[in-house]
Design an enzyme around this catalytic site. Structure first.
Site, PDB file in Angstrom:
ATOM      1  N   ARG A   1       0.879  -1.338   0.146  1.00 57.12           N
ATOM      2  CA  ARG A   1       0.253  -0.081   0.011  1.00 57.12           C
ATOM      3  C   ARG A   1       0.692   1.293   0.101  1.00 57.12           C
ATOM      4  O   ARG A   1       0.246   2.171  -0.453  1.00 57.12           O
ATOM      5  CB  ARG A   1      -0.945   0.046   1.193  1.00 57.12           C
ATOM      6  CG  ARG A   1      -2.120  -0.863   1.204  1.00 57.12           C
ATOM      7  CD  ARG A   1      -3.305  -0.704   2.449  1.00 57.12           C
ATOM      8  NE  ARG A   1      -2.321  -0.811   3.508  1.00 57.12           N
ATOM      9  CZ  ARG A   1      -2.115   0.519   4.272  1.00 57.12           C
ATOM     10  NH1 ARG A   1      -2.619   1.522   4.019  1.00 57.12           N
ATOM     11  NH2 ARG A   1      -1.535   0.267   5.777  1.00 57.12           N
ATOM     12  N   THR A   2       2.019   1.197   0.612  1.00 58.70           N
ATOM     13  CA  THR A   2       3.073   2.403   0.661  1.00 58.70           C
ATOM     14  C   THR A   2       4.332   1.998   0.335  1.00 58.70           C
ATOM     15  O   THR A   2       4.759   1.175   0.145  1.00 58.70           O
ATOM     16  CB  THR A   2       2.834   2.857   2.150  1.00 58.70           C
ATOM     17  OG1 THR A   2       3.894   1.883   2.954  1.00 58.70           O
ATOM     18  CG2 THR A   2       1.657   2.885   2.853  1.00 58.70           C
TER      19      THR A   2
END
Length: 546
Positions: free
Chosen positions: A295-296
């Site tokens: 996600r990051t």
């Protein structure tokens, strides 16, 4: 085989299990409620560990005045879960969290306060400050207070009990469990059983979980016919490998922008960063993203650490060097006191010398598929906590795991007690010849081999070749007559590999280097169950998965 009898049997003495036992007894005081734990109560379960600077539990109290409410909490949980969380379970989590956490405070859990009100922090995956803590001992404080309350209600605590299988009638209804205690073989008949045995971190060679977390609860649920969801998603994050202690590295330690080097003293992070992300940016984002997730951009930190070690550039102890000696001792004590002092007690003063970190298995997002009352779909069997799946999706907001234990421990305990109070007396219980309880020398070698194989191929970096190696290994050794510890580990390794191989994309905590993109068509859950021949089969449609 000695035999005990009770109304509700709860297996597992962490936050979920203790809450379930407490609530079962409160709902039906006339029932005998037994709480069976492996070892002594205070030493079992992940909840009782102090392994980080802070451990949070989420509730939308809005103490910081940033506008938090259950609907925002629900949206954060669904979004962070990559669209794979069960919306009904997530709704219950978001709308009942405040009540359950408020009850913990009333039982004496000493959550941190500031300015006359509860202090809340914003953790990874949260758009508002909703996490409460007791420093690194939040889980331990929760189980301590719940234990006192449960025993005061009359819950019977059974320590040093290893549950290894479920008792069933011919129609499949669960009516107890079998295992052993200090006196030998033991059967416990019950009107309902709640499984709260946690995950399976200890089947991997590098982990930050108690040694009892070997997935035995999953194995017995699988044999009973439970469905499993989201098994490809579990959490791996940076942890100390030297000095030898069970402790994770997160939060402020990454904001210090540590210098990461391999065994040759070379900084390596820049070689893994992509898309214009700088090493400094990746390190800073790591402070808000402890577990590995695509996600990051913090993912580059985790991939870099894992690949350096996997490719032979790690230290002799199996880590990389993590150096914050450019930070003053005063600042370390001010912003990361638990981490600093824990390392100091273990012999490392991180203000003047580096430590070694690795990537360690920590927590599982998938597990037994349950409904909103913790029912597993198998009559008489309920589940709560880390052993379950559906709430967390492909990733989860920090602080949601403990909330899950309380919301669904509450519901599962009460539902199990309701069932036990009205259930007919158990009919003839199937007498199943259980597997050997102790592995022989050859099997112990296979267990050690499986731990290394699973860590290398099922954790941070996954690809079809490595997953097939796991399937080949488990297929070659999963045969009749093997001991329970080996059988359970092989079964679970096979289930993990099948789920990871089936999902040909990267999403949340699942990273396929041969399928690195997130694919919209994979915004669906994978549900597996035991087939007629004992092999796991994928449920092909929604009706079969329900």
């Amino acid at each position: 085989m000695r035999e005990l009898q009770c109304g509700v049997l709860v297996v597992g003495g962490g936050a979920a299990g203790t809450r379930a036992a407490y609530e079962a007894k409160r709902a039906h005081p006339e029932l005998e409620v037994c709480l069976a734990v492996t070892g002594r109560y205070e030493t079992g379960g992940s909840t009782n560990m102090v392994a980080s600077e802070a451990l949070g539990i989420n509730a939308p109290f809005n103490c910081e005045g940033d506008g938090d409410d259950p609907e925002i909490y629900l949206e954060d949980t669904l979004q962070t879960g990559g669209g794979l969380g069960d919306s009904a379970l997530c709704w219950v989590l978001a709308h009942e969290a405040a009540d359950r956490v408020r009850e913990l405070a009333e039982l004496g859990v000493p959550f941190a306060h500031r300015g006359g009100h509860l202090e809340q922090q914003k953790l990874s995956g949260c758009t508002r400050a909703r996490s409460l803590t007791c420093g690194g001992s939040t889980g331990r404080q929760i189980t301590r207070c719940l234990k006192q309350a449960a025993l005061a209600q009359g819950v019977r605590l059974l320590e040093q009990v290893s549950i290894l299988g479920l008792c069933r009638e011919e129609n499949g209804r669960v009516c107890g469990a079998w295992g052993r205690d200090e006196a030998g073989a033991l059967r416990i008949r019950a009107g309902a059983v709640v499984l709260a045995t946690g995950g399976a971190g200890s089947i991997f060679s590098v982990n930050v979980t108690p040694p009892t977390q070997t997935g035995d609860g999953w194995a017995m649920a699988y044999e009973a016919g439970c469905r499993f969801v989201n098994m490809e998603f579990f959490q791996i994050g940076p942890a100390v490998v030297c000095p030898g202690l069970t402790f994770i590295i997160h939060s402020h330690m990454w904001r210090f922008l540590p210098k990461l080097t391999n065994r040759d003293g070379a900084e390596f992070l820049a070689r893994y960063c992509q898309g214009g992300t700088t090493p400094e940016e990746a390190l800073d984002r790591k402070a808000m993203s402890y577990p590995f997730s695509v996600r990051t951009d913090a993912k580059y930190v985790d991939i870099g650490i894992f690949q350096e070690i996997a490719q032979g550039r790690g230290t002799e102890e199996g880590g990389i060097w993590f150096d914050v000696s450019h930070v003053t001792r005063e600042e370390l004590l001010a912003k990361a006191p638990i981490t600093y002092n824990t390392l100091l007690r273990a012999g490392i003063d991180c203000a003047v010398e580096p430590l070694q970190v690795t990537m360690a298995v920590q927590n599982f997002n998938g597990g037994i598929l349950i409904d909103t009352n913790g029912f597993t779909g198998v009559e008489g069997l309920y589940a709560a906590g880390e052993i379950t799946g559906g709430v967390h999706g492909s990733d989860r907001p920090g602080g949601n795991n403990l909330t899950d234990t309380q919301v669904f421990g509450y519901r599962a305990g009460r539902a199990a007690a309701d069932h036990a109070a009205s259930a007919p007396a158990a009919a003839v219980v199937l007498e199943e010849a259980g597997p050997r309880l102790e592995p022989d020398e050859e099997e112990r070698a296979l267990i050690a081999q499986s731990e290394r194989l699973y860590y290398q191929n099922l954790t941070v970096v996954r690809n079809s070749q490595g997953l097939q190696r796991v399937l080949d290994f488990t297929g070659a050794h999963l045969r009749p007559g093997i001991s329970a510890p080996l059988r359970n580990r092989l079964l679970l390794g096979r289930l993990f590999a099948m789920a990871q191989l089936t999902r040909t994309e990267s999403r949340g905590t699942h990273y396929r280097e041969d399928h690195p993109e997130t694919a919209p068509e994979w915004r669906r859950r994978l549900v597996f169950r035991r087939g007629a021949d004992g092999e796991a089969v994928l449920c092909q449609d929604e009706n079969e998965a329900k």
